[in-house]
Write an enzyme that holds these catalytic residues in place. Structure first.
Site, PDB file in Angstrom:
ATOM      1  N   HIS A 121      34.132  37.014  27.151  1.00 46.42           N
ATOM      2  CA  HIS A 121      33.475  37.523  28.353  1.00 46.42           C
ATOM      3  C   HIS A 121      33.660  39.032  28.508  1.00 46.42           C
ATOM      4  O   HIS A 121      34.716  39.590  28.222  1.00 46.42           O
ATOM      5  CB  HIS A 121      34.012  36.800  29.592  1.00 46.42           C
ATOM      6  CG  HIS A 121      35.475  37.014  29.845  1.00 46.42           C
ATOM      7  ND1 HIS A 121      35.959  38.103  30.519  1.00 46.42           N
ATOM      8  CD2 HIS A 121      36.554  36.271  29.495  1.00 46.42           C
ATOM      9  CE1 HIS A 121      37.275  38.032  30.606  1.00 46.42           C
ATOM     10  NE2 HIS A 121      37.666  36.930  29.983  1.00 46.42           N
ATOM     11  N   ASP A 122      32.584  39.680  28.942  1.00 40.83           N
ATOM     12  CA  ASP A 122      32.587  41.097  29.308  1.00 40.83           C
ATOM     13  C   ASP A 122      32.873  42.037  28.141  1.00 40.83           C
ATOM     14  O   ASP A 122      33.224  43.192  28.341  1.00 40.83           O
ATOM     15  CB  ASP A 122      33.571  41.365  30.455  1.00 40.83           C
ATOM     16  CG  ASP A 122      33.208  40.556  31.684  1.00 40.83           C
ATOM     17  OD1 ASP A 122      32.270  40.941  32.394  1.00 40.83           O
ATOM     18  OD2 ASP A 122      33.837  39.503  31.905  1.00 40.83           O
ATOM     19  N   GLY A 139      38.617  39.217  25.940  1.00 45.96           N
ATOM     20  CA  GLY A 139      37.765  39.749  27.005  1.00 45.96           C
ATOM     21  C   GLY A 139      37.825  41.261  27.117  1.00 45.96           C
ATOM     22  O   GLY A 139      38.849  41.889  26.845  1.00 45.96           O
TER      23      GLY A 139
END
Length: 262
Positions: A121-122, A139
């Protein structure tokens, strides 16, 4: 007409260009958008608010746009953006973002992403990168343009890797890697600068000389980081042809948050 295999399950709300090809047993969710010329192999799952650009080649058995592996995630409408002309080999996992951290995972253009790569994520993966088999990005990792990552490498959350850097096989990357550097190992060590890669990309002798001097200032002359930064900034006056490279390095060093690999 879009070429969708009879066994594929494509939600009628998904937006696929007429030239998209979808292989057998692939599932595509309702919020997915796929651009012209992209091919999606068999047994893929593409879900979430995922936007995929033009002329990508997505091989079988990929999970793209699944919810993030983050216990704080509670079903928020976060996103994944994938650009154009990427090659995504088998068994890769690209996750959506999480709220409070931008909520967006981004993959740029012209990336070569090999089997079993995980993009959490991200993360932001810019352009022209090469990620070998089993590259694992935690992340919020940022890979700049032309980064090369060797197989079986893990990159710690929030790490940034500068443009044109190369990370060797089976490395543990827990600190930021400055542009142009060649690193490997566990613990990570800087072995030199990525001269072969830079020559392949057409760097002139003057630009290569500036990169070599930046490497020397950071790693070979026992300077403090602040002293090295000051001397690197001066290179722009001494080698004006390399002003872009010097600016890239100085901006990276100023923004590094995890300490640089040194």
């Amino acid at each position: 007409m879009t070429q969708i295999h009879a066994t594929a399950l494509v939600d009628p709300r998904a937006e696929l260009d007429d030239s998209v090809t979808v292989g057998p047993y692939t599932l595509i969710g309702p919020h997915v958008k796929v651009g012209a010329g992209t091919t999606i192999g068999s047994h893929c799952v593409i879900d979430g608010r995922t936007s995929i650009g033009r002329d990508n080649r997505i091989f079988p058995f990929n999970s793209i746009g699944a919810v993030p592996q983050d216990k704080k995630y509670a079903g928020e409408p976060t996103k994944l953006f994938i650009g154009d002309r990427n090659t995504i080999r088998e068994f890769c996992t690209f996750n959506l973002g999480v709220p409070g951290a931008g909520g967006v995972t981004r993959v740029g253009h012209d990336n070569w992403i090999m089997a079993y790569t995980h993009i959490a994520h991200d993360c932001t993966v810019d352009n022209h990168t090469t990620l070998a088999n089993n590259t694992t990005l935690a992340g919020h990792v940022h890979l700049a343009d032309w980064v090369t990552v060797g197989g079986l490498t893990g990159i710690h959350q929030f790490v940034s890797v500068g443009a044109h850097a190369m990370i060797g096989f089976a490395s543990a990357v827990t600190q930021d890697v400055p542009p142009f550097m060649l690193v490997d190992g566990n613990p990570l060590a800087v072995r030199g600068f990525n001269g072969v890669g830079l020559r392949r990309r057409g760097f002139t002798p003057q630009r290569l000389a500036a990169v070599k001097q930046m490497h020397k200032l950071l790693y070979r002359q026992a300077l403090t980081l602040e002293q090295a930064k000051s001397d690197i900034e001066a290179l722009a006056r001494d080698i004006p042809e390399a002003a872009t490279e010097v600016d890239l390095m100085t901006r990276f060093l100023a923004s590094a948050t995890r300490g640089i690999a040194r």
